[in-house]
Design an enzyme around this catalytic site. Sequence first.
Site, short mmCIF file in Angstrom:
data_model
loop_
_atom_site.label_atom_id
_atom_site.label_comp_id
_atom_site.label_asym_id
_atom_site.label_seq_id
_atom_site.Cartn_x
_atom_site.Cartn_y
_atom_site.Cartn_z
N ALA A 143 -4.75 7.43 -4.54
CA ALA A 143 -3.38 7.01 -4.80
C ALA A 143 -3.43 5.52 -5.11
O ALA A 143 -3.41 4.68 -4.20
CB ALA A 143 -2.49 7.29 -3.59
N GLY A 146 0.82 -1.21 0.00
CA GLY A 146 0.00 0.00 0.00
C GLY A 146 0.84 1.25 0.00
O GLY A 146 2.05 1.20 -0.26
N ASN A 147 0.22 2.38 0.28
CA ASN A 147 0.96 3.65 0.36
C ASN A 147 0.40 4.48 1.50
O ASN A 147 -0.54 4.08 2.18
CB ASN A 147 0.89 4.39 -0.98
CG ASN A 147 -0.53 4.66 -1.41
OD1 ASN A 147 -1.27 5.39 -0.75
ND2 ASN A 147 -0.95 4.05 -2.51
N ARG A 148 0.98 5.68 1.70
CA ARG A 148 0.65 6.48 2.90
C ARG A 148 -0.57 7.38 2.75
O ARG A 148 -0.90 8.14 3.65
CB ARG A 148 1.84 7.37 3.26
CG ARG A 148 3.08 6.63 3.66
CD ARG A 148 4.16 7.62 4.02
NE ARG A 148 5.48 7.03 3.98
CZ ARG A 148 5.99 6.26 4.94
NH1 ARG A 148 5.29 6.02 6.01
NH2 ARG A 148 7.20 5.75 4.81
N SER A 149 -1.25 7.34 1.60
CA SER A 149 -2.36 8.27 1.39
C SER A 149 -3.50 8.01 2.39
O SER A 149 -3.90 6.87 2.60
CB SER A 149 -2.89 8.12 -0.03
OG SER A 149 -4.09 8.83 -0.17
#
Length: 413
Positions: free
Chosen positions: A285, A218-221
Amino acid sequence: MSAPEAGSRPGIAGKRIVLGVCGGIAAYKAASLTSALVQAGAIVDVMLTDGARHFVQPLTFQALTKRPVHASVFEDWSEDFFGHVTLAREADLLVVAPATANTIARLAMGMTDDMLGAVALATVAPIVLAPAMEHHMWHHPATQANLDLLRARGVTVVAPESGRLASGYQGDGRLAGQPALLGAIRTALGRQGELHGRHIVVTAGGTQEPIDPVRFVGNRSTGQMGVALAEAAIDRGARVTLIAGPAVATVPQGPDVVRVGSAVEMQAAVEAAVADADALVMAAAVADFRPRNAAEQKIKKQPGQETLELSLVRNPDIVAGITRPGLIKIGFAAETEELLTNAARKLEGKGLDLIVANDAVATIGSSTSAATLIRPGAPPEALAEMPKERLAARIMTELVCLLPRQGGRNGAR
Ligand code: CTP
Protein backbone atom coordinates in the site's frame (compact mmCIF):
# COMPACT_ATOMS: atom_id res chain seq x y z
CA MET A 1 13.07 -45.51 -9.10
CA SER A 2 11.36 -42.10 -9.17
CA ALA A 3 10.38 -39.91 -6.23
CA PRO A 4 6.79 -40.26 -5.10
CA GLU A 5 4.54 -37.42 -6.28
CA ALA A 6 4.62 -34.77 -3.57
CA GLY A 7 1.09 -33.91 -2.38
CA SER A 8 -0.58 -31.93 -5.15
CA ARG A 9 -1.23 -28.89 -2.92
CA PRO A 10 1.82 -26.65 -2.43
CA GLY A 11 2.88 -25.98 1.17
CA ILE A 12 3.13 -28.16 4.25
CA ALA A 13 -0.50 -29.37 4.47
CA GLY A 14 -0.92 -32.98 3.40
CA LYS A 15 2.83 -33.59 3.07
CA ARG A 16 4.50 -36.67 4.58
CA ILE A 17 7.40 -35.53 6.68
CA VAL A 18 9.77 -37.97 8.37
CA LEU A 19 11.46 -36.28 11.33
CA GLY A 20 14.66 -37.75 12.74
CA VAL A 21 15.46 -36.59 16.28
CA CYS A 22 18.99 -37.08 17.63
CA GLY A 23 20.44 -37.16 21.13
CA GLY A 24 21.21 -33.60 22.14
CA ILE A 25 19.61 -31.29 24.65
CA ALA A 26 17.76 -29.54 21.80
CA ALA A 27 15.78 -32.77 21.31
CA TYR A 28 13.02 -31.26 23.44
CA LYS A 29 12.57 -28.54 20.81
CA ALA A 30 11.75 -31.25 18.26
CA ALA A 31 8.45 -31.72 20.10
CA SER A 32 7.28 -28.18 19.35
CA LEU A 33 8.51 -28.50 15.76
CA THR A 34 6.47 -31.70 15.46
CA SER A 35 3.43 -29.93 16.87
CA ALA A 36 3.83 -27.00 14.43
CA LEU A 37 4.10 -29.38 11.47
CA VAL A 38 1.04 -31.37 12.56
CA GLN A 39 -0.92 -28.13 13.04
CA ALA A 40 0.12 -27.06 9.54
CA GLY A 41 -1.50 -30.28 8.27
CA ALA A 42 1.56 -32.48 7.71
CA ILE A 43 1.59 -36.23 8.38
CA VAL A 44 4.65 -36.62 10.57
CA ASP A 45 6.54 -39.87 11.28
CA VAL A 46 9.14 -39.48 14.00
CA MET A 47 12.32 -41.55 14.37
CA LEU A 48 14.32 -41.29 17.59
CA THR A 49 17.97 -42.29 17.68
CA ASP A 50 19.23 -44.19 20.74
CA GLY A 51 20.77 -40.94 21.97
CA ALA A 52 17.48 -39.06 21.57
CA ARG A 53 15.75 -41.52 23.90
CA HIS A 54 17.96 -40.28 26.74
CA PHE A 55 16.40 -36.84 26.34
CA VAL A 56 12.83 -37.39 25.12
CA GLN A 57 10.25 -40.16 25.21
CA PRO A 58 8.56 -41.75 22.18
CA LEU A 59 5.19 -41.17 23.86
CA THR A 60 5.63 -37.38 23.49
CA PHE A 61 5.87 -37.68 19.72
CA GLN A 62 3.27 -40.44 19.46
CA ALA A 63 0.78 -38.19 21.25
CA LEU A 64 1.61 -35.23 19.01
CA THR A 65 1.50 -37.13 15.72
CA LYS A 66 -1.05 -39.88 16.56
CA ARG A 67 1.36 -42.21 14.78
CA PRO A 68 3.88 -44.81 15.91
CA VAL A 69 7.38 -43.58 16.68
CA HIS A 70 10.25 -45.52 15.12
CA ALA A 71 13.60 -46.43 16.56
CA SER A 72 14.94 -49.59 15.00
CA VAL A 73 15.18 -50.98 11.49
CA PHE A 74 14.14 -54.32 12.89
CA GLU A 75 10.91 -53.30 14.64
CA ASP A 76 7.36 -52.49 13.56
CA TRP A 77 7.36 -54.62 10.41
CA SER A 78 3.93 -55.69 9.22
CA GLU A 79 2.25 -56.80 6.00
CA ASP A 80 2.12 -53.23 4.73
CA PHE A 81 4.91 -51.54 6.71
CA PHE A 82 8.44 -52.46 5.71
CA GLY A 83 10.29 -50.33 8.22
CA HIS A 84 12.79 -47.92 6.71
CA VAL A 85 11.77 -48.88 3.17
CA THR A 86 8.18 -47.71 3.65
CA LEU A 87 9.14 -44.54 5.52
CA ALA A 88 11.74 -43.66 2.89
CA ARG A 89 9.42 -44.32 -0.04
CA GLU A 90 6.44 -42.42 1.34
CA ALA A 91 8.37 -39.38 2.54
CA ASP A 92 7.98 -36.03 0.79
CA LEU A 93 10.76 -34.74 3.03
CA LEU A 94 13.23 -36.00 5.63
CA VAL A 95 14.05 -33.52 8.40
CA VAL A 96 16.77 -34.16 10.98
CA ALA A 97 16.35 -31.79 13.93
CA PRO A 98 18.36 -31.59 16.05
CA ALA A 99 21.20 -33.21 14.09
CA THR A 100 24.15 -34.05 16.33
CA ALA A 101 27.79 -34.16 15.23
CA ASN A 102 27.63 -37.96 15.49
CA THR A 103 24.58 -38.30 13.23
CA ILE A 104 26.00 -35.77 10.75
CA ALA A 105 29.19 -37.89 10.54
CA ARG A 106 27.18 -41.09 10.14
CA LEU A 107 24.97 -39.58 7.41
CA ALA A 108 28.06 -38.29 5.60
CA MET A 109 29.49 -41.83 5.65
CA GLY A 110 26.18 -43.39 4.57
CA MET A 111 25.91 -45.61 7.66
CA THR A 112 22.66 -47.50 8.04
CA ASP A 113 22.87 -49.20 11.43
CA ASP A 114 19.89 -47.29 12.77
CA MET A 115 16.50 -46.26 11.39
CA LEU A 116 17.52 -42.68 10.65
CA GLY A 117 20.62 -43.69 8.68
CA ALA A 118 18.67 -46.30 6.74
CA VAL A 119 15.85 -43.92 5.82
CA ALA A 120 18.34 -41.18 4.84
CA LEU A 121 20.04 -43.58 2.44
CA ALA A 122 16.86 -45.18 1.08
CA THR A 123 14.89 -42.01 0.37
CA VAL A 124 14.96 -39.87 -2.74
CA ALA A 125 13.06 -37.11 -0.92
CA PRO A 126 14.89 -33.85 -0.11
CA ILE A 127 16.69 -33.74 3.25
CA VAL A 128 16.80 -30.81 5.67
CA LEU A 129 19.38 -31.01 8.45
CA ALA A 130 19.30 -28.70 11.47
CA PRO A 131 22.52 -29.15 13.49
CA ALA A 132 22.68 -28.38 17.23
CA MET A 133 25.74 -29.04 19.37
CA GLU A 134 28.47 -27.60 21.55
CA HIS A 135 30.41 -24.63 20.05
CA HIS A 136 33.72 -26.42 19.40
CA MET A 137 32.04 -29.55 18.04
CA TRP A 138 30.20 -27.31 15.55
CA HIS A 139 33.40 -25.55 14.45
CA HIS A 140 35.50 -28.74 14.33
CA PRO A 141 36.88 -29.34 10.82
CA ALA A 142 35.46 -32.88 10.91
CA THR A 143 31.90 -31.60 11.42
CA GLN A 144 32.29 -28.87 8.81
CA ALA A 145 33.79 -31.28 6.27
CA ASN A 146 30.92 -33.71 6.82
CA LEU A 147 28.41 -30.90 6.32
CA ASP A 148 30.18 -29.77 3.12
CA LEU A 149 29.88 -33.33 1.84
CA LEU A 150 26.17 -33.48 2.67
CA ARG A 151 25.52 -30.04 1.11
CA ALA A 152 27.29 -31.16 -2.05
CA ARG A 153 24.81 -34.04 -2.18
CA GLY A 154 21.91 -31.60 -2.09
CA VAL A 155 21.12 -31.66 1.64
CA THR A 156 19.83 -28.34 3.05
CA VAL A 157 21.69 -27.37 6.22
CA VAL A 158 19.89 -24.90 8.50
CA ALA A 159 22.76 -23.21 10.31
CA PRO A 160 22.54 -23.14 14.10
CA GLU A 161 22.27 -19.86 15.94
CA SER A 162 24.64 -18.14 18.33
CA GLY A 163 23.64 -17.52 21.91
CA ARG A 164 23.48 -19.20 25.27
CA LEU A 165 24.24 -22.93 24.98
CA ALA A 166 23.02 -25.62 27.37
CA SER A 167 26.47 -25.59 29.00
CA GLY A 168 25.82 -21.99 30.08
CA TYR A 169 28.53 -20.66 27.75
CA GLN A 170 27.84 -18.27 24.89
CA GLY A 171 28.69 -19.66 21.48
CA ASP A 172 27.50 -21.15 18.21
CA GLY A 173 25.45 -24.32 18.05
CA ARG A 174 21.91 -23.53 19.26
CA LEU A 175 19.27 -25.23 17.15
CA ALA A 176 17.90 -22.73 14.60
CA GLY A 177 14.62 -21.14 15.66
CA GLN A 178 11.31 -22.58 14.61
CA PRO A 179 10.58 -19.90 11.93
CA ALA A 180 13.91 -20.73 10.26
CA LEU A 181 13.20 -24.47 10.44
CA LEU A 182 9.67 -24.08 9.02
CA GLY A 183 11.00 -21.76 6.29
CA ALA A 184 13.63 -24.30 5.25
CA ILE A 185 11.01 -27.06 5.29
CA ARG A 186 8.62 -25.05 3.06
CA THR A 187 11.46 -24.18 0.69
CA ALA A 188 12.58 -27.82 0.43
CA LEU A 189 9.02 -29.08 -0.11
CA GLY A 190 8.43 -26.50 -2.84
CA ARG A 191 11.73 -27.06 -4.58
CA GLN A 192 10.31 -28.84 -7.62
CA GLY A 193 7.17 -26.66 -7.81
CA GLU A 194 5.77 -24.91 -10.87
CA LEU A 195 7.71 -21.72 -10.12
CA HIS A 196 11.04 -23.52 -9.84
CA GLY A 197 13.71 -21.46 -11.59
CA ARG A 198 11.61 -18.28 -11.46
CA HIS A 199 12.39 -15.07 -9.60
CA ILE A 200 9.31 -13.37 -8.17
CA VAL A 201 9.42 -9.93 -6.54
CA VAL A 202 6.68 -9.26 -3.98
CA THR A 203 6.05 -5.97 -2.13
CA ALA A 204 4.24 -5.90 1.21
CA GLY A 205 2.88 -3.38 3.70
CA GLY A 206 2.40 0.34 3.70
CA THR A 207 5.14 2.89 3.15
CA GLN A 208 5.89 5.60 5.71
CA GLU A 209 6.61 9.12 4.49
CA PRO A 210 8.64 11.09 7.03
CA ILE A 211 7.33 14.38 8.40
CA ASP A 212 10.25 14.71 10.82
CA PRO A 213 12.61 12.17 12.49
CA VAL A 214 9.79 10.68 14.63
CA ARG A 215 6.56 11.21 12.64
CA PHE A 216 5.30 10.00 9.32
CA VAL A 217 2.34 9.90 6.93
CA GLY A 218 1.23 6.29 6.52
CA ASN A 219 -1.67 3.87 6.25
CA ARG A 220 -3.09 0.85 8.10
CA SER A 221 -1.65 -1.91 5.88
CA THR A 222 0.17 -4.64 7.86
CA GLY A 223 1.53 -6.48 4.84
CA GLN A 224 -0.25 -9.75 5.61
CA MET A 225 -1.24 -10.27 1.97
CA GLY A 226 2.27 -9.62 0.67
CA VAL A 227 3.77 -12.02 3.22
CA ALA A 228 1.24 -14.70 2.25
CA LEU A 229 2.11 -14.16 -1.43
CA ALA A 230 5.84 -14.51 -0.73
CA GLU A 231 5.21 -17.78 1.14
CA ALA A 232 2.94 -19.08 -1.60
CA ALA A 233 5.64 -18.38 -4.20
CA ILE A 234 8.24 -20.18 -2.03
CA ASP A 235 5.84 -23.13 -1.76
CA ARG A 236 5.96 -23.43 -5.55
CA GLY A 237 9.74 -23.33 -5.73
CA ALA A 238 10.32 -19.68 -6.72
CA ARG A 239 13.23 -17.56 -5.65
CA VAL A 240 11.48 -14.69 -3.94
CA THR A 241 12.53 -11.14 -3.13
CA LEU A 242 10.20 -9.65 -0.54
CA ILE A 243 10.33 -5.85 -0.33
CA ALA A 244 8.69 -5.03 2.98
CA GLY A 245 7.50 -1.76 4.48
CA PRO A 246 8.17 -0.88 8.12
CA ALA A 247 4.81 -2.16 9.46
CA VAL A 248 5.48 -5.73 8.31
CA ALA A 249 6.16 -7.20 11.74
CA THR A 250 7.27 -10.73 10.86
CA VAL A 251 8.88 -11.60 7.57
CA PRO A 252 8.91 -15.26 6.57
CA GLN A 253 12.12 -17.29 6.23
CA GLY A 254 12.92 -18.21 2.66
CA PRO A 255 12.68 -15.00 0.62
CA ASP A 256 15.49 -12.47 0.30
CA VAL A 257 14.06 -9.64 2.36
CA VAL A 258 14.68 -5.97 1.57
CA ARG A 259 13.41 -3.55 4.21
CA VAL A 260 12.29 -0.12 3.04
CA GLY A 261 10.65 2.92 4.64
CA SER A 262 9.27 5.38 2.11
CA ALA A 263 7.74 5.02 -1.36
CA VAL A 264 10.90 6.41 -2.95
CA GLU A 265 12.97 3.75 -1.14
CA MET A 266 10.50 1.07 -2.25
CA GLN A 267 10.75 2.26 -5.83
CA ALA A 268 14.56 1.95 -5.80
CA ALA A 269 14.36 -1.53 -4.25
CA VAL A 270 11.76 -2.70 -6.78
CA GLU A 271 13.74 -1.35 -9.74
CA ALA A 272 16.86 -3.18 -8.55
CA ALA A 273 15.03 -6.44 -7.81
CA VAL A 274 13.08 -6.73 -11.06
CA ALA A 275 16.22 -6.56 -13.22
CA ASP A 276 16.31 -10.38 -13.45
CA ALA A 277 12.76 -11.16 -12.26
CA ASP A 278 9.97 -12.98 -14.03
CA ALA A 279 7.14 -11.25 -12.16
CA LEU A 280 6.37 -8.33 -9.87
CA VAL A 281 3.48 -8.76 -7.44
CA MET A 282 2.73 -5.32 -6.04
CA ALA A 283 0.77 -5.90 -2.84
CA ALA A 284 2.22 -2.90 -0.99
CA ALA A 285 0.00 0.00 0.00
CA VAL A 286 2.20 2.78 -1.34
CA ALA A 287 1.52 6.26 0.02
CA ASP A 288 0.44 8.47 -2.86
CA PHE A 289 1.94 11.65 -1.39
CA ARG A 290 4.87 12.53 0.86
CA PRO A 291 5.70 15.69 2.82
CA ARG A 292 7.50 18.09 0.52
CA ASN A 293 10.37 18.57 2.99
CA ALA A 294 10.87 16.28 5.96
CA ALA A 295 12.03 18.41 8.91
CA GLU A 296 15.49 17.50 10.18
CA GLN A 297 14.51 18.06 13.80
CA LYS A 298 11.32 17.12 15.62
CA ILE A 299 8.66 19.74 14.82
CA LYS A 300 7.79 21.67 18.00
CA LYS A 301 4.47 23.38 18.77
CA GLN A 302 4.74 27.14 18.98
CA PRO A 303 2.86 28.98 21.76
CA GLY A 304 -0.72 29.58 20.62
CA GLN A 305 -0.37 27.43 17.50
CA GLU A 306 -3.73 25.71 16.71
CA THR A 307 -3.07 24.23 13.27
CA LEU A 308 -0.23 22.74 11.29
CA GLU A 309 -0.21 22.62 7.53
CA LEU A 310 1.74 19.98 5.71
CA SER A 311 2.59 20.43 2.08
CA LEU A 312 2.57 17.07 0.26
CA VAL A 313 4.00 16.14 -3.13
CA ARG A 314 3.06 13.22 -5.35
CA ASN A 315 5.03 9.98 -4.97
CA PRO A 316 6.08 8.04 -8.06
CA ASP A 317 3.70 5.29 -9.23
CA ILE A 318 6.07 2.37 -8.73
CA VAL A 319 4.32 -0.40 -10.66
CA ALA A 320 3.30 1.86 -13.56
CA GLY A 321 6.91 2.99 -13.93
CA ILE A 322 8.26 -0.54 -14.34
CA THR A 323 8.02 -1.29 -18.04
CA ARG A 324 10.57 -4.05 -18.60
CA PRO A 325 9.36 -6.21 -21.51
CA GLY A 326 8.50 -9.78 -20.50
CA LEU A 327 7.94 -8.94 -16.83
CA ILE A 328 4.52 -10.07 -15.58
CA LYS A 329 2.93 -7.41 -13.34
CA ILE A 330 0.19 -8.14 -10.82
CA GLY A 331 -1.35 -5.28 -8.85
CA PHE A 332 -3.94 -4.81 -6.13
CA ALA A 333 -6.74 -2.29 -5.88
CA ALA A 334 -8.24 -1.62 -2.48
CA GLU A 335 -11.25 0.61 -3.03
CA THR A 336 -14.02 2.07 -0.91
CA GLU A 337 -16.35 2.75 -3.88
CA GLU A 338 -16.85 1.75 -7.52
CA LEU A 339 -14.55 -1.23 -7.04
CA LEU A 340 -14.68 -2.74 -10.51
CA THR A 341 -14.56 0.53 -12.48
CA ASN A 342 -11.63 1.87 -10.47
CA ALA A 343 -9.77 -1.44 -10.54
CA ALA A 344 -10.24 -1.86 -14.32
CA ARG A 345 -8.87 1.65 -14.82
CA LYS A 346 -5.79 0.83 -12.76
CA LEU A 347 -5.29 -2.46 -14.64
CA GLU A 348 -5.03 -0.58 -17.91
CA GLY A 349 -3.33 2.58 -16.66
CA LYS A 350 -0.54 0.69 -14.90
CA GLY A 351 -0.06 -1.91 -17.67
CA LEU A 352 -0.90 -4.85 -15.40
CA ASP A 353 -1.51 -8.46 -16.44
CA LEU A 354 -3.88 -8.99 -13.50
CA ILE A 355 -5.38 -6.83 -10.78
CA VAL A 356 -6.80 -8.17 -7.53
CA ALA A 357 -9.61 -5.86 -6.44
CA ASN A 358 -11.12 -5.76 -2.97
CA ASP A 359 -12.92 -3.62 -0.47
CA ALA A 360 -10.31 -1.49 1.30
CA VAL A 361 -12.08 -1.19 4.64
CA ALA A 362 -12.98 -4.89 4.90
CA THR A 363 -9.58 -6.14 3.75
CA ILE A 364 -6.91 -4.00 5.43
CA GLY A 365 -5.96 -5.60 8.75
CA SER A 366 -8.25 -8.60 8.18
CA SER A 367 -7.04 -12.21 7.79
CA THR A 368 -9.56 -12.86 5.01
CA SER A 369 -10.38 -11.22 1.71
CA ALA A 370 -13.25 -11.34 -0.79
CA ALA A 371 -11.40 -10.44 -3.99
CA THR A 372 -12.31 -10.03 -7.63
CA LEU A 373 -9.74 -10.92 -10.28
CA ILE A 374 -9.68 -8.66 -13.32
CA ARG A 375 -7.64 -9.52 -16.41
CA PRO A 376 -7.31 -7.46 -19.61
CA GLY A 377 -10.17 -8.16 -22.04
CA ALA A 378 -11.93 -10.68 -19.80
CA PRO A 379 -14.96 -10.43 -17.50
CA PRO A 380 -14.15 -9.96 -13.79
CA GLU A 381 -14.06 -13.12 -11.67
CA ALA A 382 -15.47 -12.68 -8.15
CA LEU A 383 -13.94 -15.09 -5.62
CA ALA A 384 -15.59 -16.18 -2.38
CA GLU A 385 -14.23 -14.71 0.86
CA MET A 386 -11.23 -16.77 1.91
CA PRO A 387 -8.16 -16.58 4.17
CA LYS A 388 -5.39 -14.46 2.66
CA GLU A 389 -3.13 -17.56 2.54
CA ARG A 390 -5.61 -19.28 0.22
CA LEU A 391 -6.05 -16.18 -1.89
CA ALA A 392 -2.26 -15.95 -2.17
CA ALA A 393 -2.08 -19.55 -3.39
CA ARG A 394 -4.84 -18.78 -5.91
CA ILE A 395 -2.94 -15.74 -7.22
CA MET A 396 0.16 -17.90 -7.65
CA THR A 397 -1.92 -20.31 -9.76
CA GLU A 398 -2.86 -17.31 -11.93
CA LEU A 399 0.79 -16.28 -12.13
CA VAL A 400 1.87 -19.75 -13.27
CA CYS A 401 -0.64 -19.42 -16.16
CA LEU A 402 0.56 -15.92 -17.04
CA LEU A 403 4.25 -16.82 -17.20
CA PRO A 404 5.56 -18.00 -20.55
CA ARG A 405 6.68 -21.62 -20.48
CA GLN A 406 10.25 -22.17 -19.24
CA GLY A 407 12.73 -22.24 -22.09
CA GLY A 408 10.53 -19.72 -23.92
CA ARG A 409 10.66 -15.97 -23.69
CA ASN A 410 11.80 -15.68 -20.06
CA GLY A 411 13.53 -19.01 -19.78
CA ALA A 412 15.93 -18.07 -22.57
CA ARG A 413 17.14 -15.00 -20.74
N1 CTP B 1 0.99 1.47 -6.53
C1 CTP B 1 2.29 1.74 -6.86
N2 CTP B 1 2.79 3.00 -6.61
C2 CTP B 1 2.03 3.96 -6.09
C3 CTP B 1 0.68 3.67 -5.74
C4 CTP B 1 0.19 2.41 -5.98
O1 CTP B 1 2.99 0.88 -7.37
N3 CTP B 1 2.53 5.14 -5.86
C5 CTP B 1 0.46 0.11 -6.81
C6 CTP B 1 -0.07 -0.61 -5.60
O2 CTP B 1 0.92 -1.37 -4.98
C7 CTP B 1 -1.17 -1.47 -6.19
C8 CTP B 1 -1.69 -0.65 -7.33
O3 CTP B 1 -0.65 0.27 -7.68
O4 CTP B 1 -0.70 -2.69 -6.70
C9 CTP B 1 -2.95 0.13 -7.00
O5 CTP B 1 -2.75 0.86 -5.81
P1 CTP B 1 -3.87 1.83 -5.24
O6 CTP B 1 -3.34 2.51 -4.02
O7 CTP B 1 -5.15 1.07 -5.15
O8 CTP B 1 -4.05 2.84 -6.45
P2 CTP B 1 -3.49 4.25 -6.75
O9 CTP B 1 -2.85 4.21 -8.10
O10 CTP B 1 -2.67 4.78 -5.64
O11 CTP B 1 -4.84 5.08 -6.91
P3 CTP B 1 -5.78 5.77 -5.79
O12 CTP B 1 -5.02 5.74 -4.48
O13 CTP B 1 -6.00 7.13 -6.31
O14 CTP B 1 -7.01 4.91 -5.76
